[in-house]
Design a protein around this motif. Sequence first.
Motif, PDB file in Angstrom:
ATOM      1  N   PHE A 332     -67.665  34.255  10.534  1.00 53.01           N
ATOM      2  CA  PHE A 332     -67.497  33.785  11.769  1.00 53.01           C
ATOM      3  C   PHE A 332     -66.900  32.270  11.650  1.00 53.01           C
ATOM      4  N   SER A 333     -67.302  31.776  10.335  1.00 52.82           N
ATOM      5  CA  SER A 333     -66.709  30.365  10.062  1.00 52.82           C
ATOM      6  C   SER A 333     -65.382  30.592   9.825  1.00 52.82           C
ATOM      7  N   LEU A 334     -64.729  31.486   9.738  1.00 54.18           N
ATOM      8  CA  LEU A 334     -63.273  32.003   9.394  1.00 54.18           C
ATOM      9  C   LEU A 334     -62.681  31.185  10.575  1.00 54.18           C
ATOM     10  N   VAL A 335     -62.926  31.325  11.819  1.00 52.17           N
ATOM     11  CA  VAL A 335     -62.115  30.754  12.906  1.00 52.17           C
ATOM     12  C   VAL A 335     -62.953  29.570  13.550  1.00 52.17           C
ATOM     13  N   LYS A 336     -62.320  28.786  14.305  1.00 53.75           N
ATOM     14  CA  LYS A 336     -62.836  27.491  15.060  1.00 53.75           C
ATOM     15  C   LYS A 336     -62.537  27.854  16.545  1.00 53.75           C
ATOM     16  N   PRO A 337     -63.284  28.446  17.333  1.00 52.27           N
ATOM     17  CA  PRO A 337     -62.864  28.386  18.926  1.00 52.27           C
ATOM     18  C   PRO A 337     -62.808  27.252  19.451  1.00 52.27           C
ATOM     19  N   ARG A 338     -63.284  26.140  19.062  1.00 46.09           N
ATOM     20  CA  ARG A 338     -63.261  24.730  19.464  1.00 46.09           C
ATOM     21  C   ARG A 338     -62.893  23.940  18.296  1.00 46.09           C
ATOM     22  N   TRP A 339     -62.035  23.168  18.346  1.00 45.26           N
ATOM     23  CA  TRP A 339     -61.518  22.454  17.328  1.00 45.26           C
ATOM     24  C   TRP A 339     -60.636  21.330  17.909  1.00 45.26           C
ATOM     25  N   PRO A 340     -61.287  20.060  17.841  1.00 48.45           N
ATOM     26  CA  PRO A 340     -60.664  18.957  18.132  1.00 48.45           C
ATOM     27  C   PRO A 340     -59.452  18.639  17.203  1.00 48.45           C
ATOM     28  N   LEU A 341     -58.234  18.334  17.843  1.00 50.57           N
ATOM     29  CA  LEU A 341     -56.932  17.918  16.876  1.00 50.57           C
ATOM     30  C   LEU A 341     -57.146  16.840  16.168  1.00 50.57           C
ATOM     31  N   THR A 342     -58.054  15.978  16.567  1.00 46.48           N
ATOM     32  CA  THR A 342     -58.281  14.872  15.538  1.00 46.48           C
ATOM     33  C   THR A 342     -59.042  15.130  14.479  1.00 46.48           C
ATOM     34  N   GLU A 343     -59.420  16.227  14.194  1.00 48.80           N
ATOM     35  CA  GLU A 343     -60.241  16.575  12.923  1.00 48.80           C
ATOM     36  C   GLU A 343     -59.446  17.152  11.769  1.00 48.80           C
ATOM     37  N   LEU A 344     -57.974  17.190  12.055  1.00 48.16           N
ATOM     38  CA  LEU A 344     -57.336  17.799  11.173  1.00 48.16           C
ATOM     39  C   LEU A 344     -56.756  16.729  10.009  1.00 48.16           C
ATOM     40  N   SER A 345     -56.606  17.377   8.849  1.00 45.16           N
ATOM     41  CA  SER A 345     -56.290  16.605   7.723  1.00 45.16           C
ATOM     42  C   SER A 345     -54.997  15.944   7.715  1.00 45.16           C
ATOM     43  N   LYS A 346     -54.652  14.688   7.361  1.00 47.18           N
ATOM     44  CA  LYS A 346     -53.438  13.846   7.648  1.00 47.18           C
ATOM     45  C   LYS A 346     -52.658  14.041   6.127  1.00 47.18           C
ATOM     46  N   ILE A 347     -51.541  14.259   6.298  1.00 55.60           N
ATOM     47  CA  ILE A 347     -50.569  14.436   5.150  1.00 55.60           C
ATOM     48  C   ILE A 347     -49.719  13.083   5.320  1.00 55.60           C
ATOM     49  N   SER A 348     -50.280  12.005   4.614  1.00 57.38           N
ATOM     50  CA  SER A 348     -49.613  10.793   4.819  1.00 57.38           C
ATOM     51  C   SER A 348     -48.278  10.594   3.819  1.00 57.38           C
ATOM     52  N   LYS A 349     -48.111  11.581   2.881  1.00 57.45           N
ATOM     53  CA  LYS A 349     -46.879  11.341   2.201  1.00 57.45           C
ATOM     54  C   LYS A 349     -45.400  11.570   2.880  1.00 57.45           C
ATOM     55  N   ILE A 350     -45.861  12.139   4.157  1.00 61.57           N
ATOM     56  CA  ILE A 350     -44.751  12.267   5.075  1.00 61.57           C
ATOM     57  C   ILE A 350     -44.626  11.117   5.925  1.00 61.57           C
ATOM     58  N   SER A 351     -43.446  10.361   5.988  1.00 59.16           N
ATOM     59  CA  SER A 351     -43.218   9.325   6.874  1.00 59.16           C
ATOM     60  C   SER A 351     -42.100   9.873   7.895  1.00 59.16           C
ATOM     61  N   LYS A 352     -41.167  10.765   7.638  1.00 56.30           N
ATOM     62  CA  LYS A 352     -40.275  11.067   8.448  1.00 56.30           C
ATOM     63  C   LYS A 352     -40.368  12.675   8.412  1.00 56.30           C
ATOM     64  N   ILE A 353     -39.994  13.272   9.671  1.00 55.74           N
ATOM     65  CA  ILE A 353     -40.048  14.708   9.500  1.00 55.74           C
ATOM     66  C   ILE A 353     -39.037  15.355   8.468  1.00 55.74           C
ATOM     67  N   ASP A 354     -38.046  14.814   8.106  1.00 55.85           N
ATOM     68  CA  ASP A 354     -37.100  15.333   6.961  1.00 55.85           C
ATOM     69  C   ASP A 354     -37.774  15.559   5.782  1.00 55.85           C
ATOM     70  N   GLU A 355     -38.814  14.594   5.825  1.00 52.74           N
ATOM     71  CA  GLU A 355     -39.607  14.581   4.324  1.00 52.74           C
ATOM     72  C   GLU A 355     -40.377  15.997   4.025  1.00 52.74           C
ATOM     73  N   ALA A 356     -40.806  16.654   5.296  1.00 53.99           N
ATOM     74  CA  ALA A 356     -41.734  17.526   5.192  1.00 53.99           C
ATOM     75  C   ALA A 356     -41.440  18.891   4.270  1.00 53.99           C
TER      76      ALA A 356
END
Length: 356
Positions: A332-356
């Motif tokens: 059951f912990s495989l999914v998160k029926p409630r999941w705030p967007l603010t809890e996502l991990s940040k990928i700070s290496k990307i400063s522009k979309i093109d670098e994704a």
Amino acid sequence: MNNVLGIETSCDETAVAIYNKQQGILSHCIYSQIDLHNKYGGVVPELASRDHIRKLLPLIDTCLKEANLTKNQLDGIAYTKGPGLIGALLVGAMLAKTLAYSLDIPSLGVHHMEGHMLAPLLEDKTPKFPFIALLVSGGHTLLVKVTTLGDYQILGESIDDAAGEAFDKTAKILGLGYPGGAALAKLAESGNDTYYSFPRPMLNKPNLNFSFSGLKTSVLHTWQKSNQDTQTKAHIAASFQSAVVDTLYYKCKQALELNDINQLVIAGGVSANKKLRSKLELLMQSLNGELYLPRPEYCTDNGAMIAYVGFLRLSHGQKDAELDLNNIDNQFSLVKPRWPLTELSKISKISKIDEA
Ligand code: KG4
Ligand code: ZN
């Protein structure tokens, strides 16, 4: 990471797509359960899960065939981990993890609303960070400041019904079936949008939150007092739509001005609404900015947005923990029926979309 399979089963759409690093989306397939739920006037969660079980594997086969790939050419599998209906999410998660395990490739659970929010990046014209995103779906109405991939600040949200939910409930009052957003928008084309003056909720409040439940009640009272003929129905649809669009317009304008940003992304099912799209286009012209939109088929739930977000995150080394076959209790912990967007991990290496 070359080819990523994306699986979306958060609600009443079984959707699958394949994203390729060089060519973008190679194929995407959707099976909608709308007919299954229509007679109940809303989504029946148990029926949704069972139908995902029936449709998902054949849909993956079709999608691979359309992309001219075999399973062995996949490098990763992304699936919607939440938010959504727990049973429906579990079908996608279990299948994604099992398939990834058997192919010895990584899997990753992604956030449905991050998928919607980044779907405009699949188009030719893409925004640069930072931008403001208006997410309007059946379950959410959110204004988000997007600083980089995973760095999301909620500027405002609905304190009751989501915008799509208000469309659906109003459509139900008018007898337009479920989900009725698109049908209501179609009917509004033959109505006068100033015929009724419905409230523009929360516009006088100093914050960026929304509230749509009072508007829906106001529509109900107007409908009950009216002669309920076809033309009246169209006037109500047009006047309701106009009230929602005006509210979204003013809150977007405020969010852009307060943050001194002139790029706006809109996404989620309600972003398919033509009146909203054209009104926000005018807003961005007046602010000397740009509006970024997904193509209509990527506005509502789809696998392309999940494959794309999965690709971005898997490419930066993110992946699920190994599937623990000895500990079925933790499924059951495989999914998160409630999941705030603010809890996502940040990928700070990307400063522009093109670098994704
Ligand atoms: O994003 P989505 O497909 O599913 C959720 O994640 O909720 O959004 C579905 C919502 C429904 O409420 C539907 O009525 C609404 O989007 N919708 C529209 C239109 N097309 C879909 N609302 C207004 N105008 C439309 N053209
Ligand atoms: Zn959605």
